[in-house]
Design a protein around this motif. Structure first.
Motif, PDB file in Angstrom:
ATOM      1  N   PHE A 148       0.690  -1.457  -0.431  1.00 15.36           N
ATOM      2  CA  PHE A 148      -0.225  -0.094  -0.373  1.00 15.36           C
ATOM      3  C   PHE A 148       0.827   1.741  -0.253  1.00 15.36           C
ATOM      4  CE2 PHE A 148      -3.420  -2.293  -0.030  1.00 15.36           C
ATOM      5  CZ  PHE A 148      -4.373  -2.281   0.845  1.00 15.36           C
ATOM      6  N   LEU A 149       2.073   1.410   0.700  1.00 22.49           N
ATOM      7  CA  LEU A 149       2.835   2.140   1.026  1.00 22.49           C
ATOM      8  C   LEU A 149       3.210   2.805  -0.556  1.00 22.49           C
ATOM      9  CD1 LEU A 149       4.026   3.743   2.481  1.00 22.49           C
ATOM     10  CD2 LEU A 149       6.612   2.810   2.867  1.00 22.49           C
ATOM     11  N   ILE A 150       3.922   1.389  -1.619  1.00 25.25           N
ATOM     12  CA  ILE A 150       4.515   1.670  -2.599  1.00 25.25           C
ATOM     13  C   ILE A 150       3.375   2.174  -3.461  1.00 25.25           C
ATOM     14  CG2 ILE A 150       5.652   0.868  -3.915  1.00 25.25           C
ATOM     15  CD1 ILE A 150       6.771  -0.710  -2.619  1.00 25.25           C
ATOM     16  N   LEU A 151       2.487   1.071  -3.762  1.00 23.47           N
ATOM     17  CA  LEU A 151       1.261   1.980  -4.709  1.00 23.47           C
ATOM     18  C   LEU A 151       0.657   3.920  -4.025  1.00 23.47           C
ATOM     19  CD1 LEU A 151      -1.505  -1.632  -4.278  1.00 23.47           C
ATOM     20  CD2 LEU A 151       0.177  -0.568  -6.412  1.00 23.47           C
ATOM     21  N   GLY A 152       0.770   3.763  -3.072  1.00 22.62           N
ATOM     22  CA  GLY A 152       0.935   5.338  -2.343  1.00 22.62           C
ATOM     23  C   GLY A 152       1.606   6.410  -3.801  1.00 22.62           C
ATOM     24  N   GLY A 153       3.113   5.975  -4.073  1.00 21.06           N
ATOM     25  CA  GLY A 153       3.553   6.363  -4.389  1.00 21.06           C
ATOM     26  C   GLY A 153       3.502   6.343  -6.018  1.00 21.06           C
ATOM     27  N   ILE A 154       3.001   5.388  -6.660  1.00 18.60           N
ATOM     28  CA  ILE A 154       3.836   4.956  -7.821  1.00 18.60           C
ATOM     29  C   ILE A 154       1.900   5.420  -8.127  1.00 18.60           C
ATOM     30  CG2 ILE A 154       2.168   3.298  -9.359  1.00 18.60           C
ATOM     31  CD1 ILE A 154       3.594   1.130  -8.497  1.00 18.60           C
ATOM     32  N   THR A 155       0.682   5.653  -7.160  1.00 18.59           N
ATOM     33  CA  THR A 155      -0.425   6.721  -7.890  1.00 18.59           C
ATOM     34  C   THR A 155      -0.311   8.377  -8.364  1.00 18.59           C
ATOM     35  OG1 THR A 155      -1.619   6.123  -5.593  1.00 18.59           O
ATOM     36  CG2 THR A 155      -2.627   4.761  -6.942  1.00 18.59           C
ATOM     37  N   LEU A 156       0.987   8.945  -6.830  1.00 22.75           N
ATOM     38  CA  LEU A 156       1.118  10.235  -7.754  1.00 22.75           C
ATOM     39  C   LEU A 156       1.959  10.668  -8.980  1.00 22.75           C
ATOM     40  CD1 LEU A 156       3.758  10.335  -4.309  1.00 22.75           C
ATOM     41  CD2 LEU A 156       1.141  11.392  -4.786  1.00 22.75           C
ATOM     42  N   ASN A 157       1.480   9.426  -9.749  1.00 20.65           N
ATOM     43  CA  ASN A 157       2.156   9.440 -11.264  1.00 20.65           C
ATOM     44  C   ASN A 157       0.789  10.487 -12.141  1.00 20.65           C
ATOM     45  OD1 ASN A 157       4.400   8.772 -11.883  1.00 20.65           O
ATOM     46  ND2 ASN A 157       4.771   6.881 -10.535  1.00 20.65           N
ATOM     47  N   CYS A 158       0.096  10.015 -10.720  1.00 21.33           N
ATOM     48  CA  CYS A 158      -1.398  10.819 -11.472  1.00 21.33           C
ATOM     49  C   CYS A 158      -0.929  12.139 -11.647  1.00 21.33           C
ATOM     50  CB  CYS A 158      -1.780  10.798 -10.877  1.00 21.33           C
ATOM     51  SG  CYS A 158      -2.734   8.965 -10.696  1.00 21.33           S
ATOM     52  N   CYS A 159       0.127  12.732 -10.492  1.00 22.24           N
ATOM     53  CA  CYS A 159       0.276  14.252 -10.553  1.00 22.24           C
ATOM     54  C   CYS A 159       1.191  14.662 -11.606  1.00 22.24           C
ATOM     55  CB  CYS A 159       1.212  14.413  -9.368  1.00 22.24           C
ATOM     56  SG  CYS A 159       0.514  14.459  -7.793  1.00 22.24           S
ATOM     57  N   VAL A 160       2.014  14.130 -11.864  1.00 24.99           N
ATOM     58  CA  VAL A 160       2.716  14.088 -13.524  1.00 24.99           C
ATOM     59  C   VAL A 160       1.616  14.050 -14.388  1.00 24.99           C
ATOM     60  CG1 VAL A 160       4.197  12.705 -14.800  1.00 24.99           C
ATOM     61  CG2 VAL A 160       4.652  12.702 -12.269  1.00 24.99           C
ATOM     62  N   ALA A 161       0.855  13.218 -14.316  1.00 24.16           N
ATOM     63  CA  ALA A 161       0.290  13.045 -15.534  1.00 24.16           C
ATOM     64  C   ALA A 161      -0.695  14.577 -15.992  1.00 24.16           C
ATOM     65  CB  ALA A 161      -0.929  12.177 -14.891  1.00 24.16           C
ATOM     66  N   GLY A 162      -0.805  15.020 -14.304  1.00 21.11           N
ATOM     67  CA  GLY A 162      -2.181  16.464 -14.565  1.00 21.11           C
ATOM     68  C   GLY A 162      -0.617  17.733 -14.918  1.00 21.11           C
ATOM     69  N   SER A 163       0.212  17.148 -13.960  1.00 21.52           N
ATOM     70  CA  SER A 163       1.379  18.546 -14.628  1.00 21.52           C
ATOM     71  C   SER A 163       1.372  18.672 -16.397  1.00 21.52           C
ATOM     72  CB  SER A 163       2.804  18.159 -14.195  1.00 21.52           C
ATOM     73  OG  SER A 163       3.305  16.963 -15.037  1.00 21.52           O
ATOM     74  N   LEU A 164       0.988  17.690 -17.257  1.00 28.66           N
ATOM     75  CA  LEU A 164       0.703  17.836 -18.411  1.00 28.66           C
ATOM     76  C   LEU A 164      -0.320  18.114 -19.155  1.00 28.66           C
ATOM     77  CD1 LEU A 164       2.942  14.044 -19.083  1.00 28.66           C
ATOM     78  CD2 LEU A 164       3.610  16.025 -19.784  1.00 28.66           C
ATOM     79  N   MET A 165      -0.998  18.423 -18.648  1.00 25.32           N
ATOM     80  CA  MET A 165      -2.728  19.260 -18.790  1.00 25.32           C
ATOM     81  C   MET A 165      -2.381  20.038 -18.983  1.00 25.32           C
ATOM     82  SD  MET A 165      -5.070  16.102 -17.171  1.00 25.32           S
ATOM     83  CE  MET A 165      -5.125  14.578 -17.282  1.00 25.32           C
ATOM     84  N   ARG A 166      -1.781  20.289 -19.605  1.00 29.74           N
ATOM     85  CA  ARG A 166      -1.071  21.810 -19.841  1.00 29.74           C
ATOM     86  C   ARG A 166      -3.230  22.816 -20.033  1.00 29.74           C
ATOM     87  NH1 ARG A 166       3.298  23.492 -24.091  1.00 29.74           N
ATOM     88  NH2 ARG A 166       4.493  22.483 -22.922  1.00 29.74           N
ATOM     89  N   PRO A 167      -3.574  23.896 -19.629  1.00 29.32           N
ATOM     90  CA  PRO A 167      -4.583  24.124 -20.444  1.00 29.32           C
ATOM     91  C   PRO A 167      -4.686  25.327 -21.332  1.00 29.32           C
ATOM     92  CG  PRO A 167      -3.402  25.277 -18.139  1.00 29.32           C
ATOM     93  CD  PRO A 167      -2.863  24.427 -18.576  1.00 29.32           C
TER      94      PRO A 167
END
Lengths: 452, 323
Positions: free
Chosen positions: A178-197
């Motif tokens: 669960f701890l490591i999966l928490g880290g892996i799901t943080l990659n959604c933040c990377v995906a978010g940073s790519l979503m340039r308006p």
């Protein structure tokens, strides 16, 4: 013909360029949103023993996560309407990560429900809606293809997470995983940073004072929108029967005497077919012939699901089940690829954010109730075939409903468009002759663009 | 089976018969001893007294050169094993037959076998009282043919082959299950490996460390307050009148630092990627803004301040998390 949305958007969507990067980012976000709750089942057995709870109590974990994801839809829509996709997805990624990290220290099953289920579910909702919305801002002409590609994230991420979760579990037990999966799901933040308006060349529409406080955040006038209502009613019925066949595929196979590995292989075949059908459907949906009448394509896909489930009890043996898994994979992939594209097509990209939020919170009930009702049916009749027939009906009815209602809707839309065109022509004829010619050209070029 | 039907009968016959004689005491069971089981004397269930009063018989007609038969034994029993061999065509009037146990020849078992009705027969009685009597019994017809009987207590199913991982200070539950279809054990024991010995775990004295629950054909061992020294091999034993059927599992106790390392690695990767992506965008739009007109500059600065906020939000939140 759907209304020319380019005119309502107020700018020309790029239909490419950075848009493809956004599609990749949406692929990640959508992938995690749908696949993450399903992938947690690997840990259930050990968590069940650890907390000494029954199987249904542990299965609730996935349900709570899915329910939170769907219920938080409107909140997500409001935030996206206000702040745009990027910040919402990044916050979503942080929430899921935080939820999983907190859960790894969990001391009771309730703790897990709250951390993984509620916080995680909200985080996933903050990923799903914005990802879908931003595609509508970047694409118009190639939107079905973009949607199809983005929705492929779900089977791909699931196929990646399933063995990864097993590996994590073997190496670190459920807490460490669960701890490591928490880290892996943080990659959604990377995906978010790519979503340039997206760069809007025209000024955004200012909300008028006549709108109430709620309406400024979420577009409730959608409930008067004909297309939206058709979509909503059809989807509610459809979602009762859409997931149960997947849930019961392996148990049905085992019930027929097939061994556990071959039964699991059926699901893999289904997922593999699904993975390839989604982008293919997006591509087909983009073609000149299908795009203007994409609602019929969707209706066909839904009906195909229904027919497929009717055939399932009639196909004998393992070979029959493999065939069923493949056809079901095709039908399910088609529906998923077009699911949000059709909504965008009906309400337009601007109102899509509010529309999808309202749709998901209403769909919450059938999504959650579908598999347990199917299970109850199974217990009552003792035979899988009644459940499959019911699911077949639950898919075929909306399919036919979509065909009929969209035929009616298209007719109405064509009438309205014709009326609008003649009104514009009459108005410009009153003004001046040279301007009249250019206006007609504008309208015709827009509709030609749509046809391509 | 590749030899043609001229030599053997074409059907594969397997004759099984079980008879229970209430009064059977053969010459092998003159000493009525309690079966040696590593538990305090088990409560004798009414159907399985300590003296083997049960007799079981297995007859095997051998086609081909080898055959293996599995026999599941729960209570002490007198096992009557018979091997029937049609011969290999040479039709010798006499051959030597003998029995082995676990590869060791039973010296007293050598016998001359006569050919009767085209069949050679080897028959012997074995008393299965305890664990030492379990094993592989084989009847051999000269060097040519062999039937192996695997005599064992019911095997445990579903034992996890990979180690169970848990954490220091945490607790762990280990489960052992006997298949529903197999006979239920009298009791369950748990053992821990200490060097080369198996030491039985007592749940009563160390209630704050170990807890054992027994529930028919399922048993659970709960270990509390784990330390790294608790790592190792644990055995669960299904206690039957004849022997204890063992299953084993491995426990690995690790500290929280182990998963923390990959987590920090992934966290670093996320922070770096987000920073790079946002910085790249800022630099790219600043270049574009310099070469464009004033109107676009206004849009860019709006976007830039928006993006600056994003970067600040991301950095501050990640800074908090790193602590």
């Amino acid at each position: 013909m759907p209304p020319p949305a380019t005119s309502t958007l107020g700018y020309t969507p790029p239909d490419g360029g950075w848009g493809w990067v956004v599609v990749f980012a949406a692929f990640i976000s959508i992938g995690f949103s749908y696949a993450f709750p399903k992938s947690l089942t690997v840990f259930f057995k050990e968590i069940q023993e650890y907390f000494d709870v029954s199987y249904s109590e542990i299965a609730w974990l996935s349900s709570v996560m899915l329910a939170s994801m769907y219920a938080a839809g409107p909140i997500s829509s409001i935030l996206v309407n206000r702040y745009g996709s990027r910040p919402v997805v990044m916050v979503g990624g942080l929430l899921v990560g935080l939820g999983m990290v907190l859960a790894s220290f969990g001391t009771s099953i309730i703790h897990l429900y709250l951390c993984v289920g509620v916080i995680g579910g909200f985080g996933l909702a903050f990923n799903l809606q914005p990802a879908l919305t931003i595609i509508g801002t970047y694409f118009h002409a190639k939107r079905p293809l973009a949607n199809g590609l983005a929705m492929t994230g779900s089977p791909v991420v699931l196929s990646t997470l399933a063995p990864l979760n097993q590996f994590l579990f073997d190496s670190f037990g459920w807490r460490g995983s669960f701890l490591i999966l928490g880290g892996i799901t943080l990659n959604c933040c990377v995906a978010g940073s790519l979503m340039r308006p997206v760069k809007k060349t025209a000024a955004p529409v200012v909300s008028t004072e006549s709108q109430s406080c709620v309406e400024r955040f979420i577009d409730l006038s959608l409930f008067k929108h004909r297309g939206f209502l058709i979509y909503l009613v059809g989807n509610i019925v459809m979602f009762f029967g859409i997931f149960a066949p997947i849930v019961f595929l392996a148990p049905y196979a085992k019930h027929q005497g097939i061994d556990e590995y071959s039964a699991a292989l059926l699901l893999s075949i289904f997922a593999l077919v699904d993975m390839f059908v989604r982008p293919a459907t997006g591509f087909v949906g983009n073609t000149k012939r299908i795009r203007p009448r994409i609602q019929y394509f969707f209706a066909f896909a839904v009906s195909l699901n229904g027919v497929c489930h009717f055939l399932c009890p009639l196909l004998p043996g393992y070979a029959g089940l493999v065939g069923y898994a493949m056809i079901f994979g095709v039908a399910f992939g088609m529906v998923c690829a077009l699911l949000f594209e059709t909504l965008m097509d009906l309400v337009g990209a601007q109102r899509f954010s509010s529309a999808v939020g309202l749709v998901t919170i209403i769909e919450c009930a059938p999504v959650l109730l579908g598999p347990p009702i199917a299970g109850a049916m199974l217990d009552a009749f003792g035979d899988y075939k009644y459940m499959y027939y019911t699911c077949g009906v639950l898919m075929l009815l909306p399919g036919i409903f979509f065909f009929i209602m969209n035929y009616y809707n298209y007719k109405k839309l064509d009438e309205e468009q014709r009326r609008k065109n003649t009104a514009v022509e009459m108005k410009t004829a009153e003004d001046s002759v040279p301007q009249n010619l250019s206006q007609n050209e504008d309208l015709t070029t827009e509709t030609e663009k749509l046809k391509s | 089976m590749s030899v043609s039907c001229l030599h053997f009968s074409s059907q594969l016959l397997l004759l099984l018969s079980f008879h229970r004689h209430v009064n059977t005491i053969s010459e092998n069971t003159t000493s009525i001893t309690e079966p040696r089981v590593e538990t305090p004397a088990p409560k004798t269930p009414p159907l399985a007294p300590l003296i083997p009063t049960q007799t079981a018989q297995r007859n095997v007609l051998l086609t081909g050169e080898n055959h293996t038969e599995e026999i599941e034994v729960v209570n002490p029993v007198v096992l009557n094993l018979e091997c029937i061999w049609p011969g290999n065509g040479k039709r010798l009037p006499n051959i030597t037959g003998y029995w082995t146990k676990d590869g060791q020849t039973i010296e007293t078992s050598y016998s001359n076998i006569q050919l009767e009705n085209d069949l050679y027969r080897l028959i012997r009685e074995f008393t299965i009282m305890n664990e030492d009597d379990l094993g592989n019994y084989s009847c051999l017809f000269g060097p040519k043919a062999k039937v192996k009987f695997i005599v064992a207590a019911p095997h445990l199913g579903e034992v996890r082959d990979k180690p169970i991982v848990s954490y220091v200070g945490d607790s762990v539950v280990m489960v052992c299950k006997m298949d529903e279809k197999k006979p239920q054990p009298i009791s369950w024991n748990w053992y821990i490996q200490n060097g080369t010995n198996k030491v039985q775990i007592e749940s009563d004295s160390n209630a704050h460390k170990y807890k054992i629950t027994k529930d028919g054909n399922k048993t659970k061992l709960l270990v509390y307050n784990l330390t790294e020294s608790d790592s190792g091999v644990y055995y669960c034993g299904a206690v039957y009148a004849v022997a204890i059927s063992m299953g084993y599992m491995q426990l690995r106790v690790i500290t929280y630092y182990e998963p923390l390392k990959p987590f920090m690695g992934i966290l670093a990767e996320v922070v770096i990627l987000v920073a790079v992506i946002l910085l790249y965008e800022k630099i790219g739009s600043r270049k574009h803004g310099e070469s464009a007109g004033t109107e676009e500059n206004k849009d860019e600065t709006n976007n830039l301040s928006h993006r600056d906020n994003d970067v600040a939000v991301a950095h501050s939140s990640t800074r908090q998390r790193k602590v």
